[in-house]
Design a protein around this motif. Structure first.
Motif, PDB file in Angstrom:
ATOM      1  N   LEU A 120       0.836  -1.198   0.000  1.00 42.70           N
ATOM      2  CA  LEU A 120       0.000   0.000   0.000  1.00 42.70           C
ATOM      3  C   LEU A 120       0.870   1.248   0.000  1.00 42.70           C
ATOM      4  CD1 LEU A 120      -0.123   1.555   3.059  1.00 42.70           C
ATOM      5  CD2 LEU A 120      -1.218  -0.602   3.632  1.00 42.70           C
ATOM      6  N   ILE A 121       0.251   2.340  -0.438  1.00 39.84           N
ATOM      7  CA  ILE A 121       0.829   3.672  -0.316  1.00 39.84           C
ATOM      8  C   ILE A 121      -0.279   4.591   0.148  1.00 39.84           C
ATOM      9  CG2 ILE A 121       0.456   4.145  -2.791  1.00 39.84           C
ATOM     10  CD1 ILE A 121       2.954   5.976  -2.633  1.00 39.84           C
ATOM     11  N   ALA A 122       0.015   5.438   1.135  1.00 36.79           N
ATOM     12  CA  ALA A 122      -1.036   6.222   1.783  1.00 36.79           C
ATOM     13  C   ALA A 122      -0.579   7.665   1.986  1.00 36.79           C
ATOM     14  CB  ALA A 122      -1.411   5.610   3.133  1.00 36.79           C
ATOM     15  N   VAL A 123      -1.552   8.565   2.017  1.00 32.98           N
ATOM     16  CA  VAL A 123      -1.324   9.941   2.445  1.00 32.98           C
ATOM     17  C   VAL A 123      -2.104  10.139   3.740  1.00 32.98           C
ATOM     18  CG1 VAL A 123      -0.860  10.894   0.176  1.00 32.98           C
ATOM     19  CG2 VAL A 123      -3.216  10.747   0.971  1.00 32.98           C
ATOM     20  N   GLN A 124      -1.534  10.901   4.672  1.00 32.34           N
ATOM     21  CA  GLN A 124      -2.190  11.136   5.939  1.00 32.34           C
ATOM     22  C   GLN A 124      -2.045  12.601   6.345  1.00 32.34           C
ATOM     23  OE1 GLN A 124       0.445   8.730   5.991  1.00 32.34           O
ATOM     24  NE2 GLN A 124       2.099   9.912   6.914  1.00 32.34           N
ATOM     25  N   ALA A 125      -3.008  13.062   7.148  1.00 30.94           N
ATOM     26  CA  ALA A 125      -2.980  14.430   7.669  1.00 30.94           C
ATOM     27  C   ALA A 125      -3.657  14.423   9.032  1.00 30.94           C
ATOM     28  CB  ALA A 125      -3.693  15.394   6.731  1.00 30.94           C
ATOM     29  N   GLY A 126      -3.200  15.289   9.918  1.00 31.52           N
ATOM     30  CA  GLY A 126      -3.797  15.323  11.246  1.00 31.52           C
ATOM     31  C   GLY A 126      -3.405  16.565  12.014  1.00 31.52           C
ATOM     32  N   TYR A 127      -3.976  16.668  13.208  1.00 30.03           N
ATOM     33  CA  TYR A 127      -3.658  17.788  14.093  1.00 30.03           C
ATOM     34  C   TYR A 127      -3.560  17.254  15.515  1.00 30.03           C
ATOM     35  CZ  TYR A 127      -3.400  22.614  15.665  1.00 30.03           C
ATOM     36  OH  TYR A 127      -2.953  23.806  16.184  1.00 30.03           O
ATOM     37  N   ASP A 128      -2.500  17.682  16.223  1.00 31.34           N
ATOM     38  CA  ASP A 128      -2.268  17.236  17.592  1.00 31.34           C
ATOM     39  C   ASP A 128      -2.267  18.415  18.553  1.00 31.34           C
ATOM     40  OD1 ASP A 128      -1.928  14.460  17.045  1.00 31.34           O
ATOM     41  OD2 ASP A 128       0.071  14.892  16.261  1.00 31.34           O
ATOM     42  N   PHE A 129      -2.732  18.144  19.773  1.00 26.44           N
ATOM     43  CA  PHE A 129      -2.714  19.117  20.861  1.00 26.44           C
ATOM     44  C   PHE A 129      -1.849  18.565  21.987  1.00 26.44           C
ATOM     45  CE2 PHE A 129      -6.723  19.499  18.639  1.00 26.44           C
ATOM     46  CZ  PHE A 129      -6.866  20.877  18.454  1.00 26.44           C
ATOM     47  N   ALA A 130      -0.990  19.421  22.564  1.00 26.51           N
ATOM     48  CA  ALA A 130      -0.111  19.011  23.652  1.00 26.51           C
ATOM     49  C   ALA A 130      -0.731  19.381  24.997  1.00 26.51           C
ATOM     50  CB  ALA A 130       1.249  19.682  23.503  1.00 26.51           C
ATOM     51  N   PHE A 131      -0.550  18.479  25.980  1.00 22.04           N
ATOM     52  CA  PHE A 131      -1.051  18.707  27.333  1.00 22.04           C
ATOM     53  C   PHE A 131       0.058  18.407  28.327  1.00 22.04           C
ATOM     54  CE2 PHE A 131      -4.691  17.702  24.719  1.00 22.04           C
ATOM     55  CZ  PHE A 131      -5.632  18.646  25.097  1.00 22.04           C
TER      56      PHE A 131
ATOM     57  N   ASP B 273       3.598  18.338  30.049  1.00 20.87           N
ATOM     58  CA  ASP B 273       4.934  18.296  29.452  1.00 20.87           C
ATOM     59  C   ASP B 273       5.214  16.994  28.718  1.00 20.87           C
ATOM     60  OD1 ASP B 273       4.986  16.645  31.611  1.00 20.87           O
ATOM     61  OD2 ASP B 273       6.856  17.418  32.468  1.00 20.87           O
ATOM     62  N   ARG B 274       4.174  16.081  28.612  1.00 25.15           N
ATOM     63  CA  ARG B 274       4.445  14.785  27.981  1.00 25.15           C
ATOM     64  C   ARG B 274       3.338  14.276  27.087  1.00 25.15           C
ATOM     65  NH1 ARG B 274       5.884  10.180  31.999  1.00 25.15           N
ATOM     66  NH2 ARG B 274       6.468   9.209  30.031  1.00 25.15           N
ATOM     67  N   TYR B 275       2.115  14.771  27.224  1.00 24.27           N
ATOM     68  CA  TYR B 275       0.966  14.097  26.626  1.00 24.27           C
ATOM     69  C   TYR B 275       0.432  14.820  25.394  1.00 24.27           C
ATOM     70  CZ  TYR B 275       1.290  11.750  31.081  1.00 24.27           C
ATOM     71  OH  TYR B 275       1.770  11.054  32.159  1.00 24.27           O
ATOM     72  N   VAL B 276      -0.078  14.019  24.451  1.00 25.94           N
ATOM     73  CA  VAL B 276      -0.581  14.545  23.185  1.00 25.94           C
ATOM     74  C   VAL B 276      -1.917  13.868  22.867  1.00 25.94           C
ATOM     75  CG1 VAL B 276      -0.214  14.618  20.684  1.00 25.94           C
ATOM     76  CG2 VAL B 276       1.680  15.103  22.233  1.00 25.94           C
ATOM     77  N   LEU B 277      -2.892  14.662  22.453  1.00 27.00           N
ATOM     78  CA  LEU B 277      -4.150  14.150  21.917  1.00 27.00           C
ATOM     79  C   LEU B 277      -4.358  14.767  20.542  1.00 27.00           C
ATOM     80  CD1 LEU B 277      -6.590  14.382  24.973  1.00 27.00           C
ATOM     81  CD2 LEU B 277      -5.510  12.322  24.053  1.00 27.00           C
ATOM     82  N   GLY B 278      -4.885  13.968  19.602  1.00 32.68           N
ATOM     83  CA  GLY B 278      -5.064  14.509  18.265  1.00 32.68           C
ATOM     84  C   GLY B 278      -6.032  13.693  17.447  1.00 32.68           C
ATOM     85  N   ILE B 279      -6.157  14.084  16.196  1.00 37.79           N
ATOM     86  CA  ILE B 279      -7.019  13.389  15.244  1.00 37.79           C
ATOM     87  C   ILE B 279      -6.264  13.276  13.929  1.00 37.79           C
ATOM     88  CG2 ILE B 279      -8.154  15.521  14.440  1.00 37.79           C
ATOM     89  CD1 ILE B 279     -10.753  13.816  14.242  1.00 37.79           C
ATOM     90  N   GLU B 280      -6.472  12.168  13.225  1.00 39.48           N
ATOM     91  CA  GLU B 280      -5.763  11.946  11.964  1.00 39.48           C
ATOM     92  C   GLU B 280      -6.660  11.184  10.997  1.00 39.48           C
ATOM     93  OE1 GLU B 280      -1.374  11.130  11.715  1.00 39.48           O
ATOM     94  OE2 GLU B 280      -2.098   9.156  11.096  1.00 39.48           O
ATOM     95  N   THR B 281      -6.523  11.487   9.720  1.00 42.50           N
ATOM     96  CA  THR B 281      -7.200  10.745   8.665  1.00 42.50           C
ATOM     97  C   THR B 281      -6.175  10.337   7.618  1.00 42.50           C
ATOM     98  OG1 THR B 281      -9.052  10.776   7.091  1.00 42.50           O
ATOM     99  CG2 THR B 281      -7.770  12.802   7.296  1.00 42.50           C
ATOM    100  N   ASP B 282      -6.436   9.226   6.950  1.00 41.98           N
ATOM    101  CA  ASP B 282      -5.532   8.789   5.886  1.00 41.98           C
ATOM    102  C   ASP B 282      -6.319   8.061   4.806  1.00 41.98           C
ATOM    103  OD1 ASP B 282      -5.051   5.617   6.124  1.00 41.98           O
ATOM    104  OD2 ASP B 282      -5.259   6.436   8.140  1.00 41.98           O
ATOM    105  N   PHE B 283      -5.745   8.029   3.623  1.00 41.39           N
ATOM    106  CA  PHE B 283      -6.324   7.304   2.490  1.00 41.39           C
ATOM    107  C   PHE B 283      -5.204   6.519   1.832  1.00 41.39           C
ATOM    108  CE2 PHE B 283      -7.765   6.510  -1.782  1.00 41.39           C
ATOM    109  CZ  PHE B 283      -9.115   6.226  -1.616  1.00 41.39           C
ATOM    110  N   ALA B 284      -5.417   5.206   1.687  1.00 46.95           N
ATOM    111  CA  ALA B 284      -4.386   4.323   1.148  1.00 46.95           C
ATOM    112  C   ALA B 284      -4.882   3.621  -0.105  1.00 46.95           C
ATOM    113  CB  ALA B 284      -3.973   3.288   2.189  1.00 46.95           C
ATOM    114  N   PHE B 285      -4.036   3.589  -1.125  1.00 50.24           N
ATOM    115  CA  PHE B 285      -4.256   2.731  -2.288  1.00 50.24           C
ATOM    116  C   PHE B 285      -3.551   1.401  -2.010  1.00 50.24           C
ATOM    117  CE2 PHE B 285      -4.516   7.037  -3.981  1.00 50.24           C
ATOM    118  CZ  PHE B 285      -5.699   6.980  -4.701  1.00 50.24           C
ATOM    119  N   THR B 286      -4.271   0.295  -2.177  1.00 51.52           N
ATOM    120  CA  THR B 286      -3.709  -1.008  -1.856  1.00 51.52           C
ATOM    121  C   THR B 286      -4.040  -2.029  -2.946  1.00 51.52           C
ATOM    122  OG1 THR B 286      -3.739  -2.814  -0.238  1.00 51.52           O
ATOM    123  CG2 THR B 286      -5.773  -1.556  -0.482  1.00 51.52           C
TER     124      THR B 286
END
Length: 246
Positions: A61-72, A74-87
């Motif tokens: 497969l080959i995929a493209v992905q994009a997302g956004y993360d929020f830091a909380f 000094d160590r933690y991250v929450l975010g959302i991501e989407t991707d689309f893969a040709f397989t």
């Protein structure tokens, strides 16, 4: 002087490309309905058994992905991501047998494929080091599944069944992001996804002129994916800042 991790290295918008491999398995089932064949009780169970199989698939497969993360903190991250893969996920199974009573050979050729995959996932991560983020991820998934089943016997009885459909399901996995300099991150990721199966009807003209109806089903498809990728992070701060301590 001490080094302190900058959480803004993980915070913000990212976009990238991934490549990898995936593998899957599903089960097919065939159920024949025919008043003619029902007169010869061994025939239908023999054909149903030959058309019911476990099919394994594999591909790249080959995929493209994009997302956004929020830091909380000094160590933690929450975010959302989407991707689309040709397989090119593909698999097949061929089975043969002898028609009971009439003693003629028959065979099934069954093929399955998945052409693309899409996911929309939440991400929750923890920075293990200044430049290493471990994360878990999960959410919605979709794929386009194709199924083909070809049947033929020595009595000139044939069935060519085709079905394609977009199937929805879920995905769950995790991975590691590694910060390379200011804006780039490398990634290794594993996802397990499951999708609903296909179902439909086919038919075959029998030698006596009657029609046999055939119910085709594929079970839930489980797809495992391993991929590596590269992301560009916009407006990223340096991976570490140096603060003077006196």
């Amino acid at each position: 002087v001490k080094s302190a991790a900058s959480m803004s290295n993980w915070e913000g918008l990212h976009f990238g490309l991934s490549v990898g491999a995936n593998w899957a398995q599903t089960h097919t089932s065939t159920v024949v309905y025919s008043t003619t064949l029902a007169l010869f009780p061994p025939i239908i169970p023999a054909i149903d058994a030959a058309g019911s199989n476990k099919v394994k698939l594999g591909g790249a497969l080959i995929a493209v992905q994009a997302g956004y993360d929020f830091a909380f903190g000094d160590r933690y991250v929450l975010g959302i991501e989407t991707d689309f893969a040709f397989t090119n996920l593909r698999g097949s199974k061929t089975t043969t047998g002898i028609v009971p009573v009439f003693n003629g050979p028959f065979g099934f050729d069954q093929r399955l494929r998945a052409d693309w995959m899409w996911t929309l996932r939440a991400r929750a991560g923890v920075a293990l080091f200044d430049n290493v983020l471990a994360y878990a991820t999960g959410g919605l998934a979709a794929t386009r599944v194709g199924f083909a089943s070809d049947f033929g016997d020595s009595f000139s009885e044939y069935e060519f069944y085709r079905q394609n459909g977009v199937r929805f399901g879920w995905t769950l996995g995790g991975g590691l992001d590694y910060a390379i300099g200011r804006n780039w991150t490398a990634r290794v990721e594993y996802l397990h996804s499951e999708f609903s199966g296909l179902a439909g009807w086919g038919s075959s003209l029998l030698a006596d002129g009657s029609v046999a109806w055939v119910r085709h089903n594929t079970s839930r498809m489980a797809i495992d994916t391993v991929r590596v990728g590269l992301n560009y992070r916009f407006n990223a701060a340096p991976s570490a800042v140096v603060a003077a301590k006196y």
